[in-house]
Design a protein around this motif. Structure first.
Motif, PDB file in Angstrom:
ATOM      1  N   TYR A 226       0.822  -1.202   0.000  1.00  0.00           N
ATOM      2  CA  TYR A 226       0.000   0.000   0.000  1.00  0.00           C
ATOM      3  C   TYR A 226       0.863   1.261   0.000  1.00  0.00           C
TER       4      TYR A 226
ATOM      5  N   PHE B  97       0.074   5.763  -0.366  1.00  0.00           N
ATOM      6  CA  PHE B  97      -1.025   6.670  -0.058  1.00  0.00           C
ATOM      7  C   PHE B  97      -1.991   6.853  -1.226  1.00  0.00           C
TER       8      PHE B  97
ATOM      9  N   ASP C 240       2.197   3.527   2.781  1.00  0.00           N
ATOM     10  CA  ASP C 240       1.195   3.895   3.782  1.00  0.00           C
ATOM     11  C   ASP C 240       1.628   3.356   5.142  1.00  0.00           C
TER      12      ASP C 240
END
Length: 189
Positions: free
Chosen positions: A54, A56, A100
């Motif tokens: 992941y 952002f 993230d």
């Protein structure tokens, strides 16, 4: 580097190469030892090709993350997967700066580091592994647009003959249907 045949099996340490599929499961080969084993269909298996990290704004495929790590560490081993959480986070920031921090846990980073080191030690990660993939994906946008237009034209030509009306089933009217039509007509006069 082909990650589509490399798997991780839940409950078993290391990575495995998928050798063949059986009726009741799979035959896999351990990357580090080369030993073959069979696993059942009920085992939880993760293909490395389907894993992403992941960020952002999107999910980055594991292949690209491995490529970033390889380039940063000159295709050599990285930090140990047993490093402290701060060292692991610093490593991840240097490799994928926009990851993230809320959804990527330290355990995920440990797995990433461990898998990279296993693949590097097995000789799967090297300079040639990433060069071939780059050559395959270097297609200009103009070529993609032209191919898309050509595909649409050939699809339209192929679809045209298929637009014929389906033939209605031929059925003879029964004598009962004929007589019911005649019985509804009355003679007036």
């Amino acid at each position: 580097m082909q990650l589509e045949k490399i798997i991780s099996i839940s409950g078993k340490p290391g990575l495995f190469t998928l050798v063949t599929q059986l009726r009741s499961g799979f035959i896999v080969e351990d990357i580090s030892t080369g030993k073959k084993a069979s696993i059942s269909n009920s085992s939880q298996v993760s293909l490395l090709d389907n894993i992403a990290i992941y960020t952002f704004d999107k999910e980055v495929p594991l292949f690209e993350v491995f490529k970033n790590v390889a380039e940063k560490y000159n295709y050599e081993q990285t930090i140990a997967h047993k490093s402290s959480e701060n060292e692991l986070r610093a490593f991840m920031t240097s490799v994928l700066p926009d990851y993230d921090t809320d959804r990527v846990y330290p355990s995920d980073i440990k797995k990433l580091v461990q898998w990279y080191n296993l693949l590097q030690k097995a000789g799967i990660i090297n300079k040639d592994a990433f060069v071939k993939a780059e050559e395959e994906t270097t297609v200009t946008d103009a070529e993609v647009v032209e191919e898309t237009k050509a595909d649409k034209k050939t699809t339209a030509k192929k679809a045209a003959p298929k637009a014929e009306k389906p033939a209605a089933p031929k059925a003879k009217a029964s004598t009962a249907a004929k007589s019911s039509v005649k019985s509804t007509q009355r003679k007036q006069g």
